[in-house]
Design an enzyme around this catalytic site. Structure first.
Site, PDB file in Angstrom:
ATOM      1  N   LYS A  79       1.069  -1.247   0.034  1.00 23.81           N
ATOM      2  CA  LYS A  79       0.028   0.447  -0.365  1.00 23.81           C
ATOM      3  C   LYS A  79       0.995   1.212  -0.090  1.00 23.81           C
ATOM      4  O   LYS A  79       2.082   1.414   0.863  1.00 23.81           O
ATOM      5  CB  LYS A  79      -0.495  -0.091   1.454  1.00 23.81           C
ATOM      6  N   SER A 154     -10.323   1.968   2.768  1.00 25.22           N
ATOM      7  CA  SER A 154      -9.416   2.904   1.649  1.00 25.22           C
ATOM      8  C   SER A 154      -7.989   1.426   1.074  1.00 25.22           C
ATOM      9  O   SER A 154      -7.894   2.238   0.438  1.00 25.22           O
ATOM     10  CB  SER A 154      -8.313   3.259   3.001  1.00 25.22           C
ATOM     11  N   SER A 178      -9.832  -0.836   7.266  1.00 28.05           N
ATOM     12  CA  SER A 178      -9.392  -0.761   5.713  1.00 28.05           C
ATOM     13  C   SER A 178      -8.978  -1.694   4.934  1.00 28.05           C
ATOM     14  O   SER A 178      -8.403  -1.502   3.416  1.00 28.05           O
ATOM     15  CB  SER A 178      -8.649   0.652   5.440  1.00 28.05           C
TER      16      SER A 178
HETATM   17  N1  GLN Z   1     -13.308   3.676   5.867  1.00 31.51           N
HETATM   18  C1  GLN Z   1     -12.466   3.768   6.932  1.00 31.51           C
HETATM   19  C2  GLN Z   1     -12.355   5.785   7.066  1.00 31.51           C
HETATM   20  O1  GLN Z   1     -12.238   6.047   5.962  1.00 31.51           O
HETATM   21  C3  GLN Z   1     -11.136   3.222   7.505  1.00 31.51           C
HETATM   22  C4  GLN Z   1     -10.411   3.793   7.064  1.00 31.51           C
HETATM   23  C5  GLN Z   1      -8.819   2.712   6.779  1.00 31.51           C
HETATM   24  O2  GLN Z   1      -9.348   2.362   7.696  1.00 31.51           O
HETATM   25  N2  GLN Z   1      -7.571   2.969   6.479  1.00 31.51           N
HETATM   26  O3  GLN Z   1     -11.467   6.539   7.387  1.00 31.51           O
END
Ligand code: GLN
Length: 487
Positions: A79, A154, A178
């Protein structure tokens, strides 16, 4: 045999047995990437030359009969918020559009020590904020199962590369889901370990009390193998766990679930849950019962408040973590500015995307005097309660089982103008981060439309072994394909 589609453990074994070489694997994988990546758009940076060079070095070691690491010749995608020495690391943000770190994150050092080969850096929501990868400043990654849908986020790029056969394993980060949510949307395995057991040195911070690095893979075995490699105490990360942790998950993977006590929270099966997902989870529960597990309904009432606590805490921490991107020390800097204030304002307004700005404003507001008690402190109290609620549940149950997401992958653009409905995609995942506990998502079925459905298994702190055992048992019975038919 398509060697680029093998699992990590199969690749390593075959390379050591000299059935094919690491160069063969990397070459085959890049051939596939050239064909499939233009459709999926999961990578921000590809490292073909470096990967081939490393593959040659590993092949040389093998030819010379030298010992090789536990991921010898295994390609891995990273990532783009995890620092890689000499390789662009952007966080999918214009702010870090040309940032080349001068050092490796600890997880990268560990992977390289075990002879893994880095293939490229994957697309993500900017600074890991989002649930669809649509917040990337550079491109929109498509779900390999249906190119009109999102891969989740994400870590959408890291999930999509594994599902599309563009890397056998990958790393993501999970602050509120994420890893698990995109794993569910893309039909692969995604594992968020216990907070603190994997070093976050070199992970560009979002919500420091919640962030955790973890693997994506095609199988539970590969998830266990990758976790074994990346976990462990690190003096460079002050939140790294200093006690003993289990170092071998693979040897107990196939122990089975006979007598295992599994709790299923009724709050996770309410009206917002898609019926097809609910049915699939119930079928998986039956499979576990048939295998000898004791499954009971439980109640975790406070977890329903988790989402609001998560968005306050993560945004508050983000507003502080992202203050360092000011155009002065590093990051984007506008061509023209009149003084230092103007420089900072322009850097931040021009280089941060809409969602990142929204979170910074929300977080700054929640931390401001006069509102601190009403929001931030209350959210922390909730976090504590959620942790206690899980702890109580784990006094009685080995693991907890739930859906990973309330719906299957949604269409591109469907939620991008409606942040609140996007936030709801994390309703089942954020609690594990608030409590600091480990959780995995594995594919448990395909919907009528042919889209993956994810099942989540949560465990107590340092309960990785139990989670992996339960996930492995289910995987062996369910046999859901993790390779998407990219069209
Ligand atoms: N979708 C969640 C957010 O927008 C989680 C993001 C993550 O785990 N980095 O914060």
């Amino acid at each position: 045999m398509q060697i680029e589609l093998l699992q990590a453990n199969e690749i390593r074994e075959s390379i050591i047995a000299r059935r094919f070489t690491a160069v063969d694997v990397v070459t085959a994988l890049f051939d596939r990437i050239k064909e499939v990546e233009p459709k999926v758009q999961a990578y921000i940076t590809l490292c073909e030359e470096k990967a081939l060079e490393r593959a040659k070095e590993i092949d040389k070691k093998i030819a010379a009969g030298e010992p090789v690491g536990r991921l010898a010749g295994v390609p891995i995608a990273i990532k783009d918020n995890i620092c890689t020495d000499g390789t662009l690391t952007t966080c999918a943000s214009k702010m870090l559009g040309d940032f080349v770190p001068p050092y490796d994150a600890t997880v990268i050092k560990k992977l390289l020590k075990e002879d893994a080969i880095i293939i490229g850096k994957t697309n993500m929501d900017e600074f890991a904020m989002g649930s669809s990868t649509e917040n990337s400043s550079f491109k929109t990654t498509k779900n390999p199962w249906d190119l009109t849908r999102v891969p989740g986020g994400s870590s959408g790029g890291s999930a999509a590369v594994v599902a599309a056969g563009l890397s056998p394993i990958s790393l993501g980060s999970d602050t509120g889901g994420s890893i698990r949510q995109p794993a569910a949307f893309c039909g692969v395995v995604g594992f968020k370990p216990t907070y603190g057991i994997v070093s976050r040195f070199g992970l560009i911070a979002f919500g420091s009390s919640l962030d955790q690095i973890g693997p994506f893979s095609k199988s539970v075995t590969d998830a266990a193998l990758t976790l074994e490699v990346i976990q462990g105490e690190d003096s460079l990360d002050s939140t790294s766990y200093k006690g003993e942790i289990k170092s071998d998950y693979l040897s107990t993977l196939a122990d089975g679930v006979k007598g295992m006590k599994i709790g299923v929270p009724k709050e996770f099966f309410q009206s917002s849950l898609d019926e097809e997902i609910s049915d699939s989870i119930k079928q998986s529960i039956q499979v576990l019962k048939d295998l000898g597990a004791e499954v009971s309904e439980i109640s975790l009432p406070i977890t329903e408040e988790g989402l609001s606590a998560y968005y306050i805490i993560s945004s508050a921490e983000a507003s502080s973590n992202l203050a360092r991107f000011d155009g002065v020390r590093y990051g984007y800097r506008p061509e023209e500015f009149s003084n230092i204030d103007d420089l900072m304002v322009k850097s931040r307004t021009e280089a941060f995307g809409k969602e990142v700005k929204r979170r910074i404003m929300l977080g700054t507001y929640a931390l401001s005097s006069g509102y601190y008690d009403a929001y931030y402190n209350r959210a922390h109290k909730l976090k504590k309660k959620i942790k206690e609620e899980f702890k109580k549940a784990f006094d009685e149950y080995d693991v907890i089982l739930s859906p990973t997401t309330p719906t299957v992958a949604f269409k591109c653009g469907e939620k991008s103008e409606d942040p609140l409905s996007m936030y709801l995609a994390d309703i089942y995942t954020v609690n594990a981060n608030l409590a600091g506990i480990p959780a995995i998502s594995i594919p448990c079925a395909l919907s009528k439309e042919g889209l993956p459905i994810g099942l989540q298994i949560l465990g107590p702190h340092f309960g990785e072994e139990k989670i992996l055992k339960a996930a492995y048992a289910l995987e062996q019975e369910l046999k859901v394909s993790t390779l998407a038919p990219v069209q």
